[in-house]
Design a protein around this motif. Structure first.
Motif, PDB file in Angstrom:
ATOM      1  N   ARG A 636       0.827  -1.212   0.000  1.00  0.00           N
ATOM      2  CA  ARG A 636       0.000   0.000   0.000  1.00  0.00           C
ATOM      3  C   ARG A 636       0.860   1.261   0.000  1.00  0.00           C
ATOM      4  O   ARG A 636       0.430   2.317  -0.472  1.00  0.00           O
ATOM      5  CB  ARG A 636      -0.913  -0.021   1.226  1.00  0.00           C
ATOM      6  N   SER A 637       2.084   1.115   0.487  1.00  0.00           N
ATOM      7  CA  SER A 637       2.972   2.289   0.533  1.00  0.00           C
ATOM      8  C   SER A 637       3.701   2.530  -0.780  1.00  0.00           C
ATOM      9  O   SER A 637       4.352   3.571  -0.952  1.00  0.00           O
ATOM     10  CB  SER A 637       3.992   2.114   1.661  1.00  0.00           C
ATOM     11  N   LEU A 638       3.615   1.571  -1.729  1.00  0.00           N
ATOM     12  CA  LEU A 638       4.285   1.740  -3.016  1.00  0.00           C
ATOM     13  C   LEU A 638       3.580   2.803  -3.844  1.00  0.00           C
ATOM     14  O   LEU A 638       2.347   2.860  -3.898  1.00  0.00           O
ATOM     15  CB  LEU A 638       4.304   0.417  -3.777  1.00  0.00           C
ATOM     16  N   ALA A 639       4.380   3.614  -4.525  1.00  0.00           N
ATOM     17  CA  ALA A 639       3.793   4.674  -5.356  1.00  0.00           C
ATOM     18  C   ALA A 639       3.131   4.083  -6.589  1.00  0.00           C
ATOM     19  O   ALA A 639       2.007   4.466  -6.958  1.00  0.00           O
ATOM     20  CB  ALA A 639       4.887   5.676  -5.763  1.00  0.00           C
ATOM     21  N   SER A 640       3.802   3.176  -7.252  1.00  0.00           N
ATOM     22  CA  SER A 640       3.236   2.532  -8.442  1.00  0.00           C
ATOM     23  C   SER A 640       3.476   1.027  -8.320  1.00  0.00           C
ATOM     24  O   SER A 640       4.506   0.518  -8.757  1.00  0.00           O
ATOM     25  CB  SER A 640       3.885   3.083  -9.714  1.00  0.00           C
ATOM     26  N   PRO A 641       2.522   0.312  -7.713  1.00  0.00           N
ATOM     27  CA  PRO A 641       2.711  -1.126  -7.462  1.00  0.00           C
ATOM     28  C   PRO A 641       2.531  -1.975  -8.716  1.00  0.00           C
ATOM     29  O   PRO A 641       1.425  -2.344  -9.067  1.00  0.00           O
ATOM     30  CB  PRO A 641       1.631  -1.438  -6.420  1.00  0.00           C
ATOM     31  N   PRO A 643       3.280  -5.535 -10.931  1.00  0.00           N
ATOM     32  CA  PRO A 643       3.389  -6.949 -10.523  1.00  0.00           C
ATOM     33  C   PRO A 643       4.800  -7.338 -10.118  1.00  0.00           C
ATOM     34  O   PRO A 643       4.992  -8.095  -9.159  1.00  0.00           O
ATOM     35  CB  PRO A 643       2.920  -7.705 -11.759  1.00  0.00           C
ATOM     36  N   GLU A 644       5.799  -6.808 -10.837  1.00  0.00           N
ATOM     37  CA  GLU A 644       7.171  -7.172 -10.516  1.00  0.00           C
ATOM     38  C   GLU A 644       7.575  -6.627  -9.161  1.00  0.00           C
ATOM     39  O   GLU A 644       8.213  -7.330  -8.347  1.00  0.00           O
ATOM     40  CB  GLU A 644       8.124  -6.637 -11.596  1.00  0.00           C
ATOM     41  N   ARG A 645       7.209  -5.362  -8.886  1.00  0.00           N
ATOM     42  CA  ARG A 645       7.571  -4.752  -7.609  1.00  0.00           C
ATOM     43  C   ARG A 645       6.822  -5.425  -6.457  1.00  0.00           C
ATOM     44  O   ARG A 645       7.375  -5.598  -5.370  1.00  0.00           O
ATOM     45  CB  ARG A 645       7.272  -3.252  -7.644  1.00  0.00           C
ATOM     46  N   ILE A 646       5.562  -5.787  -6.712  1.00  0.00           N
ATOM     47  CA  ILE A 646       4.779  -6.463  -5.664  1.00  0.00           C
ATOM     48  C   ILE A 646       5.421  -7.802  -5.301  1.00  0.00           C
ATOM     49  O   ILE A 646       5.622  -8.111  -4.126  1.00  0.00           O
ATOM     50  CB  ILE A 646       3.326  -6.668  -6.122  1.00  0.00           C
ATOM     51  N   GLU A 647       5.757  -8.596  -6.326  1.00  0.00           N
ATOM     52  CA  GLU A 647       6.348  -9.903  -6.057  1.00  0.00           C
ATOM     53  C   GLU A 647       7.686  -9.768  -5.361  1.00  0.00           C
ATOM     54  O   GLU A 647       7.998 -10.524  -4.423  1.00  0.00           O
ATOM     55  CB  GLU A 647       6.520 -10.683  -7.358  1.00  0.00           C
ATOM     56  N   GLN A 648       8.501  -8.776  -5.806  1.00  0.00           N
ATOM     57  CA  GLN A 648       9.811  -8.566  -5.189  1.00  0.00           C
ATOM     58  C   GLN A 648       9.652  -8.203  -3.713  1.00  0.00           C
ATOM     59  O   GLN A 648      10.383  -8.709  -2.850  1.00  0.00           O
ATOM     60  CB  GLN A 648      10.553  -7.456  -5.944  1.00  0.00           C
ATOM     61  N   LEU A 649       8.674  -7.341  -3.429  1.00  0.00           N
ATOM     62  CA  LEU A 649       8.465  -6.900  -2.057  1.00  0.00           C
ATOM     63  C   LEU A 649       7.970  -8.056  -1.173  1.00  0.00           C
ATOM     64  O   LEU A 649       8.447  -8.241  -0.046  1.00  0.00           O
ATOM     65  CB  LEU A 649       7.448  -5.756  -2.040  1.00  0.00           C
ATOM     66  N   VAL A 650       7.028  -8.849  -1.681  1.00  0.00           N
ATOM     67  CA  VAL A 650       6.489  -9.973  -0.905  1.00  0.00           C
ATOM     68  C   VAL A 650       7.579 -10.999  -0.616  1.00  0.00           C
ATOM     69  O   VAL A 650       7.700 -11.497   0.515  1.00  0.00           O
ATOM     70  CB  VAL A 650       5.309 -10.627  -1.652  1.00  0.00           C
ATOM     71  N   ARG A 651       8.409 -11.294  -1.621  1.00  0.00           N
ATOM     72  CA  ARG A 651       9.474 -12.266  -1.413  1.00  0.00           C
ATOM     73  C   ARG A 651      10.492 -11.757  -0.393  1.00  0.00           C
ATOM     74  O   ARG A 651      11.036 -12.552   0.406  1.00  0.00           O
ATOM     75  CB  ARG A 651      10.162 -12.595  -2.732  1.00  0.00           C
ATOM     76  N   ARG A 652      10.753 -10.441  -0.396  1.00  0.00           N
ATOM     77  CA  ARG A 652      11.706  -9.902   0.565  1.00  0.00           C
ATOM     78  C   ARG A 652      11.155  -9.995   1.995  1.00  0.00           C
ATOM     79  O   ARG A 652      11.893 -10.308   2.932  1.00  0.00           O
ATOM     80  CB  ARG A 652      12.031  -8.444   0.222  1.00  0.00           C
ATOM     81  N   ILE A 653       9.855  -9.734   2.132  1.00  0.00           N
ATOM     82  CA  ILE A 653       9.232  -9.818   3.469  1.00  0.00           C
ATOM     83  C   ILE A 653       9.322 -11.255   3.997  1.00  0.00           C
ATOM     84  O   ILE A 653       9.694 -11.485   5.150  1.00  0.00           O
ATOM     85  CB  ILE A 653       7.769  -9.347   3.405  1.00  0.00           C
ATOM     86  N   ILE A 654       8.986 -12.231   3.134  1.00  0.00           N
ATOM     87  CA  ILE A 654       9.028 -13.634   3.571  1.00  0.00           C
ATOM     88  C   ILE A 654      10.459 -14.061   3.855  1.00  0.00           C
ATOM     89  O   ILE A 654      10.722 -14.772   4.848  1.00  0.00           O
ATOM     90  CB  ILE A 654       8.376 -14.536   2.503  1.00  0.00           C
ATOM     91  N   LEU A 684      -2.846  -9.507  -4.474  1.00  0.00           N
ATOM     92  CA  LEU A 684      -2.453  -8.091  -4.425  1.00  0.00           C
ATOM     93  C   LEU A 684      -2.475  -7.459  -5.813  1.00  0.00           C
ATOM     94  O   LEU A 684      -2.853  -6.283  -5.965  1.00  0.00           O
ATOM     95  CB  LEU A 684      -1.055  -7.964  -3.811  1.00  0.00           C
ATOM     96  N   GLN A 685      -2.082  -8.198  -6.811  1.00  0.00           N
ATOM     97  CA  GLN A 685      -2.121  -7.661  -8.176  1.00  0.00           C
ATOM     98  C   GLN A 685      -3.553  -7.367  -8.595  1.00  0.00           C
ATOM     99  O   GLN A 685      -3.814  -6.440  -9.355  1.00  0.00           O
ATOM    100  CB  GLN A 685      -1.456  -8.650  -9.132  1.00  0.00           C
ATOM    101  N   GLY A 686      -4.490  -8.169  -8.101  1.00  0.00           N
ATOM    102  CA  GLY A 686      -5.894  -7.878  -8.379  1.00  0.00           C
ATOM    103  C   GLY A 686      -6.358  -6.623  -7.675  1.00  0.00           C
ATOM    104  O   GLY A 686      -7.205  -5.875  -8.204  1.00  0.00           O
TER     105      GLY A 686
END
Length: 705
Positions: A636-641, A643-654, A684-686
């Protein structure tokens, strides 16, 4: 009352839930709970009664038994009344014919003795003759010509043979023998004098030749004995009324029914104890192999034992109506109650296994007619209705689903009763089947109603979260949910997003998606105490943390976990939901405030001071909610989320949580974490897909020009 029991239950230290000693004691108690209520159904109570006294109680036969003494008396009477089997003994006929021939030969020999006087001949004949003949018969024999003598001998043999071949028994009168001889001589070609001699000798030589056939008679006696039906004393039959005089016959019937102290047998007690022990051992083995979550949690074993005990008590209460003429307790008992509760609160397959126990107990408790200790009709009926109750619920999420299941059980009950009627059609009429079917319908509906009534009690006392209870907790009108929406709308929206992410991720790995969804709804309720210190609630407001020391900000942020736990306990929310509020952050580090404190401090700052108190996630569901909580806030804090940025962020959190050891105390595998990652990214992409930018009216007008 329910709240007090729940508080008492929670006050006991949790160590008892995993204690092997407590587990063994619980299984022993379960065996006693099965054994004690039904022991009276396998062995009747005995009384000290005597002949020629007055009974102080009314006694009925506790079981259907054979009155062996009365049966033996009936068989002895039948044997006495039967006629022996007689058989003709042809050896007697042959012997008598030899005697006849001896007489005629003796006469012939005497006639040839010319030197012997007539008186001497007559005297010799009388002494040697085997027959007692009239006085004038022997002189006439000695005076007969040789030809007449030969004819007389032949005719006598013929008459004796003809009469004795018909069979002469001991009861035949001499007059009847004389009549038969006369009938044989009617057509004989003899003169009157010879006819008379033949008649006298034949009558004298004919003796009974029909005797009792001992072997055939004994065989007939055995057949007659077997043909006499046993004299039965039927279960429920009144043997003696209160105030009735106890005669020898009454005393004997009481003795046959096992109601006298002198013939009490305790063997059925041991048999029942062995059966109860076998089932408990089998259940323990089954749970240890197929339902380890139940086996290792003593609270669930206690819950299972309570449901079994409740079902047995319901059976015993229902059996009290056996004295009512039109009431059929064996078909009206709501056996499916136990199966339904076990299926909802524990597991469907476990409910089927317990249905075997319920059916067996039903066959004992409602055994009113069978000579065996178990009536197979009620065993079959109880098993079918129990299995129907277990499988008819499906994934019940509404209490109305239980009523629907009760209706289905009622239909199955009726079909089972009809099947039993077809098996035993000779003993039951269609009117009786209709009556039984009515009670079968009553059984199904009563089971559903009782299940709905007892379900909240078991849920509250044992802290069980059934799908229906979870659906109730997810209702926005729940007081705590309504407060969350009204006081912290940003946190409420965040919780809804986390709930959607968590449910999809849990279902991807086979975890409980509904539990994760409801846990996500409540995981951040602690933020209601200081809502404006959390970014999702800072709409059009300055961030108060900008002016606070990092240590104070840290305490405020961490406090929302403890505040949430306290708040959930105040609202009597189940412990499984409280675990989400307590564990969703685990012992993770508040990196922002830790780095801020490190920059402002001249001395090293300990990471432990800026970590959540934990505990770490104990289940897959709490671990996944923690991942989704961080992922939703970060994306939610990403300026322009993209799919690539979302997946990268989720993988980093895990990856960060994995390296930090936050999954060490739950059973999430690497393969499951990969599926969780894909599920969260897709969801999240949805939520954050790119939208088409529509031009305003001015741009449209310019473009058209």
């Amino acid at each position: 009352m329910k709240a007090k029991l729940r508080q008492l239950f929670r006050a006991v230290p949790d160590t008892w839930k995993t204690s092997a000693t407590i587990r063994s004691l619980l299984f022993i108690v379960l065996g006693l709970l099965i054994y004690l209520p039904i022991m009276s159904d396998v062995l009747p109570k005995t009384f000290d009664l005597n002949v020629n006294t007055v009974s102080g109680v009314t006694l009925t036969a506790p079981v259907t038994v054979e009155d062996t003494e009365a049966t033996e008396q009936a068989r002895a009477k039948a044997v006495r009344d039967m006629r022996p089997v007689y058989a003709r003994n042809d050896a007697v006929t042959v012997h008598q014919l030899k005697l006849v021939n001896f007489v005629f030969k003796k006469v012939t020999d005497l006639q040839g003795q010319t030197e012997t006087t007539p008186d001497a001949k007559l005297k010799d004949l009388k002494e040697s003759s085997p027959f007692a003949l009239p006085g004038d018969t022997m002189p006439a024999l000695l005076a007969m010509p040789a030809a007449s003598l030969t004819a007389a001998a032949q005719e006598t043999n013929k008459v004796v043979t003809a009469v004795m071949q018909k069979g002469i028994d001991q009861n035949v009168a001499r007059e009847e023998i004389q009549q038969q001889v006369n009938q044989q001589l009617v057509l004989a070609d003899l003169d009157s004098r010879t006819r008379k001699i033949v008649r006298e000798i034949a009558i004298a030589s004919i003796v009974p030749n029909v005797t009792i056939d001992e072997e055939a008679t004994n065989a007939l006696k055995e057949t007659v004995r077997r043909s006499v039906k046993p004299t039965m004393i039927y279960k429920g039959e009144v043997l003696v009324e209160k105030g009735q005089y106890i005669s020898e016959q009454v005393y004997h019937r009481l003795d046959a029914a096992g109601l006298l102290e002198r013939n009490a047998s305790y063997l059925p007690f041991f048999g029942l104890a062995m059966c109860a022990g076998f089932f408990v051992l089998f259940l323990a083995f089954y749970l240890s192999q197929a339902h380890r979550d139940v086996y290792w949690d003593n609270s669930k074993i206690l819950l299972l034992s309570s449901i079994i005990c409740l079902t047995i008590i319901v059976m015993k209460i229902t059996s009290m109506g056996k004295g009512i003429n039109f009431f059929l307790p064996g078909y009206a008992v709501p056996i499916a109650l136990g199966s339904m509760l076990i299926a909802i609160l524990l597991d469907t397959q476990l409910a089927v296994i317990c249905s075997v126990l319920f059916a067996f107990i039903s066959g004992i408790v409602f055994n009113y007619e069978s000579l065996l200790p178990v009536d197979f009709r009620y065993v079959l009926y109880g098993f079918v209705t129990g299995v129907a109750g277990a499988y008819s619920l499906g994934k019940a999420t509404k209490r109305t689903r239980i009523l629907q299941a009760g209706f289905l059980v009622a239909i199955i009950n009726v079909l089972t009763i009809v099947a039993l009627y077809l098996l035993l059609s000779s003993s039951t009429g269609w009117r009786d089947v209709l009556n039984q079917s009515v009670f079968g319908i009553l059984s199904g509906m009563l089971a559903a109603i009782l299940a709905i009534g007892f379900l909240p009690l078991f849920e509250g006392i044992f802290g069980i979260l059934s799908p229906m209870r979870l659906i109730e907790l997810s209702n926005p009108n729940q007081p705590l949910m309504r407060r969350l929406l009204m006081e912290t709308p940003g946190t409420y929206h965040h919780s809804m997003m986390v709930a959607n992410l968590s449910e999809a991720a849990c279902e991807a790995v086979g975890a409980d998606g509904l539990l994760a969804r409801v846990g996500a709804y409540y995981h951040d309720v602690g933020k209601m105490k200081r809502p404006h210190f959390f970014v999702e609630n800072q709409i059009n407001r300055d961030n108060p943390h900008d002016t606070l020391a990092p240590g104070l900000s840290k305490r405020i942020i961490i406090a929302h976990v403890e505040d949430g736990v306290k708040m959930l306990k105040e609202y009597n929310i189940p412990k499984q939901i409280i675990d989400f509020a307590q564990q969703h952050h685990g012992t993770t580090l508040l990196k922002f405030f830790y780095h801020k404190a490190s920059q402002l401090s001249e001395t090293p700052v300990s990471e432990e001071e800026y970590r959540y108190p934990g505990p770490k996630a104990q289940t897959r569901e709490t671990a996944i909610v923690g991942i989704c909580d961080s992922a939703e806030a970060a994306v939610r804090s990403l300026a322009s989320p993209t799919p690539e940025r979302i997946e990268q962020l989720v993988r980093r959190i895990i990856a960060d949580r994995l390296e930090d050891g936050q999954f060490n105390e739950c059973d999430l595998t690497m393969q499951e974490l990969e599926r969780v990652t894909k599920s969260i990214c897709e969801t999240l992409q949805g939520f954050f897909h790119n939208r088409i930018e529509y031009p305003d009216d001015k741009q449209v007008a310019v473009k058209q020009a």
